[in-house]
Design a protein around this motif. Structure first.
Motif, PDB file in Angstrom:
ATOM      1  N   PHE A  10      89.787  28.206  49.624  1.00  0.00           N
ATOM      2  CA  PHE A  10      91.193  28.140  50.012  1.00  0.00           C
ATOM      3  C   PHE A  10      91.811  26.783  49.694  1.00  0.00           C
ATOM      4  O   PHE A  10      92.852  26.692  49.051  1.00  0.00           O
ATOM      5  CB  PHE A  10      91.348  28.455  51.506  1.00  0.00           C
ATOM      6  N   PHE A  11      91.153  25.703  50.163  1.00  0.00           N
ATOM      7  CA  PHE A  11      91.724  24.384  49.967  1.00  0.00           C
ATOM      8  C   PHE A  11      91.350  23.779  48.614  1.00  0.00           C
ATOM      9  O   PHE A  11      92.146  23.088  47.992  1.00  0.00           O
ATOM     10  CB  PHE A  11      91.289  23.439  51.092  1.00  0.00           C
ATOM     11  N   GLY A  12      90.132  24.026  48.179  1.00  0.00           N
ATOM     12  CA  GLY A  12      89.693  23.433  46.936  1.00  0.00           C
ATOM     13  C   GLY A  12      90.332  24.042  45.713  1.00  0.00           C
ATOM     14  O   GLY A  12      90.545  23.368  44.706  1.00  0.00           O
ATOM     15  N   TRP A  13      90.667  25.347  45.769  1.00  0.00           N
ATOM     16  CA  TRP A  13      91.196  26.032  44.603  1.00  0.00           C
ATOM     17  C   TRP A  13      92.535  26.710  44.870  1.00  0.00           C
ATOM     18  O   TRP A  13      93.548  26.340  44.285  1.00  0.00           O
ATOM     19  CB  TRP A  13      90.185  27.064  44.099  1.00  0.00           C
ATOM     20  N   ALA A  14      92.529  27.681  45.758  1.00  0.00           N
ATOM     21  CA  ALA A  14      93.730  28.505  45.939  1.00  0.00           C
ATOM     22  C   ALA A  14      94.943  27.672  46.350  1.00  0.00           C
ATOM     23  O   ALA A  14      96.025  27.794  45.762  1.00  0.00           O
ATOM     24  CB  ALA A  14      93.462  29.600  46.972  1.00  0.00           C
ATOM     25  N   TYR A  15      94.784  26.820  47.346  1.00  0.00           N
ATOM     26  CA  TYR A  15      95.930  26.056  47.840  1.00  0.00           C
ATOM     27  C   TYR A  15      96.455  25.086  46.795  1.00  0.00           C
ATOM     28  O   TYR A  15      97.666  24.974  46.581  1.00  0.00           O
ATOM     29  CB  TYR A  15      95.550  25.306  49.119  1.00  0.00           C
ATOM     30  N   THR A  16      95.550  24.398  46.114  1.00  0.00           N
ATOM     31  CA  THR A  16      95.970  23.441  45.089  1.00  0.00           C
ATOM     32  C   THR A  16      96.701  24.141  43.953  1.00  0.00           C
ATOM     33  O   THR A  16      97.729  23.665  43.457  1.00  0.00           O
ATOM     34  CB  THR A  16      94.747  22.684  44.540  1.00  0.00           C
ATOM     35  N   VAL A  17      96.193  25.281  43.530  1.00  0.00           N
ATOM     36  CA  VAL A  17      96.806  26.015  42.417  1.00  0.00           C
ATOM     37  C   VAL A  17      98.150  26.601  42.828  1.00  0.00           C
ATOM     38  O   VAL A  17      99.152  26.446  42.121  1.00  0.00           O
ATOM     39  CB  VAL A  17      95.852  27.124  41.920  1.00  0.00           C
ATOM     40  N   VAL A  18      98.190  27.268  43.977  1.00  0.00           N
ATOM     41  CA  VAL A  18      99.397  27.984  44.405  1.00  0.00           C
ATOM     42  C   VAL A  18     100.507  27.043  44.842  1.00  0.00           C
ATOM     43  O   VAL A  18     101.693  27.287  44.569  1.00  0.00           O
ATOM     44  CB  VAL A  18      99.048  28.973  45.544  1.00  0.00           C
TER      45      VAL A  18
END
Length: 365
Positions: free
Chosen positions: A221-229
């Motif tokens: 969530f924080f490492g990938w999804a949140y940064t990307v979105v």
């Protein structure tokens, strides 16, 4: 400020353990009997300076919602984005008040009831804050995409941007923002209510849930999804789309300057379109300036950088997000004549029987 309370950043909450070995999930109040104070910089910046900005921003955003939903402004679907953007910014400010400003102001004034209210509602306000921020980010992208199509593909825009499609797109952004941040409601909870001996007051203790500290959840969530979105994709789209709009506006201005066949009506129409484009670009520039530090904080957090300098950046990034959510009205007033006239109508003229004159002026413009 205590062993299980949280300090919000634009990306997530940072929790700190005490040095006495007490863990998050110890239900004993022995772990939470001493209140730990905020740093003086936080009390001043987020507890005092942020309060008038939040108050101004709420009034400004609610006024903008009313103006952009006025029958004269709502004829243009691009104002629908701005109305929803103002509403989402209002929610950011309300939640920022409860999560960020209220406990620091309470500590500064030693009105501990403020802290009690803040800690008790933080698990819910935190979720609302993040959903509203996601909506604000993507509504800014939406209005940039809308303007890009209108400026760079004007002959296709009637087919690409019918009102029904625009309404569906805006509704989809709102729904996505809520769903994407649904888990936020289950990241923080009130673990206990404990008496703090050093301030002689009973306060709730906040703690992250098991899901919030789950390594897989944090990585995905924080490492990938949140940064990307929230950062990588919207920042890239905003820069690309608004650069193309700016180039198209400059090209159009040169063409109109070289043409001698333009009549006054054509020049006025071209000037209005240019002002609208510049206004929306200014909104995007303000957004990028105020959220770039939050992007940096997110990257540092992903790499596990949790230094004192990081905590300082978190504090200032929160303050910049509050400024961004409060100051779009300045851009609207600077570039939109209709906005200024309607604001004048609501502020000065409703009780002076001059509303018809202002409305006619808006229509004529």
């Amino acid at each position: 400020p205590d062993s299980s309370s949280s300090s919000s950043s634009s990306s997530n909450h940072s929790f700190s353990l005490r040095g006495d070995g007490c863990d998050y999930f110890n239900s004993s109040c022995l772990c939470h009997t001493e209140y730990q104070f905020y740093e003086w910089r936080e009390r001043v910046l987020l507890g005092l300076l942020a309060l008038p900005i939040i108050a101004f921003g709420l009034i400004a955003n609610l006024t903008s919602v009313r103006i952009f939903t006025h029958r004269l402004m709502s004829l243009s679907s691009i104002n629908w984005y701005l109305a929803v953007l103002s509403a989402s910014d209002s929610l950011i400010l309300i939640s920022s008040f409860f999560v960020l400003s209220l406990p620091r102001a309470g500590e500064f004034l030693t009105w501990w009831r403020f802290n009690y209210i803040s800690y008790f509602v933080t698990p819910y306000m935190y979720g609302m804050m993040m959903a509203a921020q996601t909506c604000s980010v993507w509504m800014t992208v939406g209005v940039s995409l809308h303007r890009y199509i209108g400026v760079c593909h004007p002959y296709k825009s009637p087919n690409l941007l019918p009102n029904k499609r625009v309404a569906t797109f805006i509704s989809s952004i709102i729904l996505f923002s809520c769903l994407f941040n649904m888990t936020r409601l289950f990241e923080v909870h009130v673990s206990n209510v404990c008496f703090r001996f050093n301030i002689e007051y009973e306060l709730p203790s906040l703690a992250p849930t098991l899901m919030r500290i789950n390594e897989l959840y944090m990585t995905i969530f924080f490492g990938w999804a949140y940064t990307v979105v929230m950062f990588a994709v919207p920042f890239s789209l905003l820069i690309i789309l608004n650069t193309m709009v700016l180039l198209a506006v400059r090209k159009s201005r040169r063409m109109h300057a070289l043409s001698s066949a333009n009549d006054e009506l054509s020049r006025r129409s071209e000037r209005k379109e240019r002002q609208t484009s510049i206004m929306l670009i200014a909104v995007v520039v303000l957004f990028l300036v105020c959220n770039s530090l939050a992007f940096l904080v997110n990257i540092m957090e992903n790499f596990g950088i949790q230094t004192e300098f990081f905590k300082t950046l978190v504090m200032f990034s929160n303050f910049l997000v509050i400024i961004n959510a409060s100051c779009n009205i300045c851009i609207y007033l600077l570039f939109s004549e209709k906005y200024r006239l309607l604001l004048q109508h609501y502020v000065l003229c409703e009780c002076a029987n001059q509303a018809d004159l202002l409305v006619n002026s808006v229509i004529a413009s």
